[in-house]
Write a protein that holds these residues in place. Sequence first.
Motif, PDB file in Angstrom:
ATOM      1  N   SER A  21     -18.473   2.632   6.409  1.00 37.07           N
ATOM      2  CA  SER A  21     -18.958   2.202   7.731  1.00 37.07           C
ATOM      3  C   SER A  21     -20.063   1.173   7.594  1.00 37.07           C
ATOM      4  O   SER A  21     -20.902   1.023   8.476  1.00 37.07           O
ATOM      5  N   SER A  22     -20.064   0.459   6.467  1.00 40.38           N
ATOM      6  CA  SER A  22     -21.160  -0.483   6.191  1.00 40.38           C
ATOM      7  C   SER A  22     -21.012  -1.793   6.943  1.00 40.38           C
ATOM      8  O   SER A  22     -21.869  -2.659   6.833  1.00 40.38           O
ATOM      9  N   GLY A  23     -19.916  -1.968   7.674  1.00 38.32           N
ATOM     10  CA  GLY A  23     -19.731  -3.203   8.419  1.00 38.32           C
ATOM     11  C   GLY A  23     -19.030  -4.295   7.643  1.00 38.32           C
ATOM     12  O   GLY A  23     -18.822  -5.387   8.159  1.00 38.32           O
ATOM     13  N   ARG A  24     -18.646  -4.009   6.382  1.00 39.47           N
ATOM     14  CA  ARG A  24     -17.936  -5.006   5.598  1.00 39.47           C
ATOM     15  C   ARG A  24     -16.546  -5.239   6.186  1.00 39.47           C
ATOM     16  O   ARG A  24     -15.824  -4.293   6.483  1.00 39.47           O
ATOM     17  N   GLU A  25     -16.178  -6.483   6.347  1.00 45.45           N
ATOM     18  CA  GLU A  25     -14.893  -6.803   6.958  1.00 45.45           C
ATOM     19  C   GLU A  25     -13.754  -6.416   6.019  1.00 45.45           C
ATOM     20  O   GLU A  25     -13.736  -6.770   4.848  1.00 45.45           O
ATOM     21  N   VAL A  26     -12.807  -5.676   6.561  1.00 41.68           N
ATOM     22  CA  VAL A  26     -11.596  -5.312   5.825  1.00 41.68           C
ATOM     23  C   VAL A  26     -10.411  -5.593   6.734  1.00 41.68           C
ATOM     24  O   VAL A  26     -10.282  -4.978   7.801  1.00 41.68           O
ATOM     25  N   HIS A  27      -9.575  -6.530   6.353  1.00 43.39           N
ATOM     26  CA  HIS A  27      -8.408  -6.851   7.161  1.00 43.39           C
ATOM     27  C   HIS A  27      -7.442  -5.671   7.176  1.00 43.39           C
ATOM     28  O   HIS A  27      -7.182  -5.044   6.153  1.00 43.39           O
ATOM     29  N   TYR A  28      -6.905  -5.379   8.367  1.00 43.55           N
ATOM     30  CA  TYR A  28      -5.896  -4.326   8.536  1.00 43.55           C
ATOM     31  C   TYR A  28      -6.389  -2.970   8.006  1.00 43.55           C
ATOM     32  O   TYR A  28      -5.633  -2.235   7.376  1.00 43.55           O
ATOM     33  N   ARG A  29      -7.626  -2.650   8.287  1.00 44.60           N
ATOM     34  CA  ARG A  29      -8.212  -1.418   7.747  1.00 44.60           C
ATOM     35  C   ARG A  29      -7.373  -0.191   8.129  1.00 44.60           C
ATOM     36  O   ARG A  29      -7.028   0.642   7.279  1.00 44.60           O
ATOM     37  N   ARG A  30      -7.042  -0.030   9.414  1.00 41.08           N
ATOM     38  CA  ARG A  30      -6.312   1.161   9.858  1.00 41.08           C
ATOM     39  C   ARG A  30      -4.875   1.159   9.334  1.00 41.08           C
ATOM     40  O   ARG A  30      -4.337   2.211   8.969  1.00 41.08           O
ATOM     41  N   ILE A  31      -4.272  -0.017   9.300  1.00 42.98           N
ATOM     42  CA  ILE A  31      -2.904  -0.109   8.782  1.00 42.98           C
ATOM     43  C   ILE A  31      -2.888   0.260   7.303  1.00 42.98           C
ATOM     44  O   ILE A  31      -1.995   0.984   6.837  1.00 42.98           O
ATOM     45  N   GLU A  32      -3.875  -0.233   6.570  1.00 46.08           N
ATOM     46  CA  GLU A  32      -3.946   0.090   5.148  1.00 46.08           C
ATOM     47  C   GLU A  32      -4.125   1.595   4.944  1.00 46.08           C
ATOM     48  O   GLU A  32      -3.472   2.196   4.070  1.00 46.08           O
ATOM     49  N   ALA A  33      -5.008   2.201   5.719  1.00 44.33           N
ATOM     50  CA  ALA A  33      -5.237   3.636   5.582  1.00 44.33           C
ATOM     51  C   ALA A  33      -3.957   4.413   5.873  1.00 44.33           C
ATOM     52  O   ALA A  33      -3.613   5.372   5.161  1.00 44.33           O
ATOM     53  N   ALA A  34      -3.235   4.010   6.910  1.00 45.99           N
ATOM     54  CA  ALA A  34      -1.983   4.687   7.254  1.00 45.99           C
ATOM     55  C   ALA A  34      -0.964   4.529   6.128  1.00 45.99           C
ATOM     56  O   ALA A  34      -0.254   5.486   5.775  1.00 45.99           O
ATOM     57  N   ASN A  51       0.814  -1.206   0.000  1.00 44.28           N
ATOM     58  CA  ASN A  51       0.000   0.000   0.000  1.00 44.28           C
ATOM     59  C   ASN A  51       0.854   1.265   0.000  1.00 44.28           C
ATOM     60  O   ASN A  51       0.534   2.248  -0.676  1.00 44.28           O
ATOM     61  N   ALA A  52       1.949   1.247   0.763  1.00 43.66           N
ATOM     62  CA  ALA A  52       2.789   2.436   0.884  1.00 43.66           C
ATOM     63  C   ALA A  52       3.513   2.758  -0.412  1.00 43.66           C
ATOM     64  O   ALA A  52       3.838   3.923  -0.674  1.00 43.66           O
ATOM     65  N   LEU A  53       3.766   1.754  -1.245  1.00 42.62           N
ATOM     66  CA  LEU A  53       4.471   1.979  -2.503  1.00 42.62           C
ATOM     67  C   LEU A  53       3.537   2.049  -3.708  1.00 42.62           C
ATOM     68  O   LEU A  53       3.876   2.652  -4.726  1.00 42.62           O
ATOM     69  N   MET A  54       2.362   1.416  -3.602  1.00 46.08           N
ATOM     70  CA  MET A  54       1.438   1.341  -4.739  1.00 46.08           C
ATOM     71  C   MET A  54       0.260   2.291  -4.640  1.00 46.08           C
ATOM     72  O   MET A  54      -0.290   2.732  -5.641  1.00 46.08           O
ATOM     73  N   GLY A  55      -0.186   2.564  -3.403  1.00 41.79           N
ATOM     74  CA  GLY A  55      -1.305   3.477  -3.219  1.00 41.79           C
ATOM     75  C   GLY A  55      -2.667   2.874  -3.458  1.00 41.79           C
ATOM     76  O   GLY A  55      -3.662   3.594  -3.562  1.00 41.79           O
ATOM     77  N   ILE A  56      -2.741   1.552  -3.549  1.00 43.79           N
ATOM     78  CA  ILE A  56      -4.014   0.866  -3.810  1.00 43.79           C
ATOM     79  C   ILE A  56      -4.259  -0.141  -2.697  1.00 43.79           C
ATOM     80  O   ILE A  56      -3.383  -0.951  -2.371  1.00 43.79           O
ATOM     81  N   SER A  57      -5.435  -0.104  -2.112  1.00 44.35           N
ATOM     82  CA  SER A  57      -5.767  -0.955  -0.976  1.00 44.35           C
ATOM     83  C   SER A  57      -5.762  -2.434  -1.350  1.00 44.35           C
ATOM     84  O   SER A  57      -6.469  -2.851  -2.270  1.00 44.35           O
ATOM     85  N   THR A  58      -4.970  -3.211  -0.629  1.00 41.57           N
ATOM     86  CA  THR A  58      -4.966  -4.662  -0.828  1.00 41.57           C
ATOM     87  C   THR A  58      -6.314  -5.256  -0.443  1.00 41.57           C
ATOM     88  O   THR A  58      -6.809  -6.175  -1.087  1.00 41.57           O
ATOM     89  N   GLY A  59      -6.917  -4.729   0.616  1.00 42.18           N
ATOM     90  CA  GLY A  59      -8.231  -5.217   1.037  1.00 42.18           C
ATOM     91  C   GLY A  59      -9.290  -4.984  -0.022  1.00 42.18           C
ATOM     92  O   GLY A  59     -10.114  -5.866  -0.294  1.00 42.18           O
ATOM     93  N   TRP A  60      -9.287  -3.778  -0.630  1.00 39.23           N
ATOM     94  CA  TRP A  60     -10.238  -3.526  -1.711  1.00 39.23           C
ATOM     95  C   TRP A  60      -9.968  -4.453  -2.879  1.00 39.23           C
ATOM     96  O   TRP A  60     -10.892  -5.035  -3.462  1.00 39.23           O
TER      97      TRP A  60
END
Length: 354
Positions: A173-186, A78-87
């Motif tokens: 905030s729909s409740g969909r599970e996203v692994h490492y949501r905060r880490i990904e955002a950071a 994510n830090a190098l690509m800018g695209i969420s792995t979870g998405w």
Amino acid sequence: LVQTDMRYYAKMGTWYFALFTSALYLSLACASPAAHMLGATVMGIFWQQLAGLGHDLGHSGVSHMFYTDMCVGSTIGNALMGISTGWWKRSHNTHHVVCNSVENDPDIQHLPVFAVAAKIFDHPYLSSYHNKVFNFGAVERFLVAHQHLLFYPVMMFARFNLYVQSWTLLLSSSGREVHYRRIEAAALVVYATWVAAVALSMPTWAETVGWILISHAVTALLHVQITVSHWAMETYHGHGYNDETDEWYITQLKTTMNVATPECLDWLHIGLQFQIEHHLYPRLPRHNLRKARELVRAVCAKHGIPYHEPGFFEANALTISALRDAALEARKAKRDPGHGFYTSALWEAMNAIG
């Protein structure tokens, strides 16, 4: 063939490092505008190449351990690509399960801009992925009618859409599970920070804008490679593989094509040229896909199953042809009130017909 040779990824890591540092050197340590734009070009190549690793990690195809590959993708990726792995995993895994399904595959649900087949806009449909109804109105008619002309220009800016999709999921905030949501955002904030810093380091605004546009336009190769693997192939309504004549293996062959490339260019196509084998065995390491290709071709020959593998330029031509065919149907829909959307229950309800 499922076993990963980590020496392969060690070599790829060296290649990624060389591209990234070269892009930064040209962009930051050189004074000429030409060097800056060359740096942008190399950065775009870096993003395109790194996407191959992201694709492998997203399928747990490197370590074969979900949380290990997911963690690497969500942080460094994510830090190098800018695209969420979870998405990416949520969208791409759905694509694999229902490849080229009109109602279920998000990879062919691109209205109002693209419709890869007339059946996509023949009547409104509910997307099970986006949980929304896709209609075919005036805007859709105009864009789809010209989609074969818009294809390459849109691919040059497609990366910006992936940023939007990534943040939309992470902030949902729909409740969909996203692994490492905060880490990904950071990690995405880290990406946005260093990309903005490099772009703003240019001596003029023209070079800043040029750096952003060129670096992103170069990644069009990635988006073209992804789309040509499926957009010219068969589409269907609902779920595939419903009976013995159209089960999992055959469905993948009907909806997916390979791209014939010389082995010396495997690095360039990052494994995406072997989409048939990848769809049949998603966790197979990239460096073994060419070997798997020989086995799959033998199975297809034995059972008389079509195995579609045009060259890169022919695959592009087939994709443009499919888009043009759908565009012509869209133009008919615009002129003919008895076609497609105009015969749907939604159109009747809107006009109080019946």
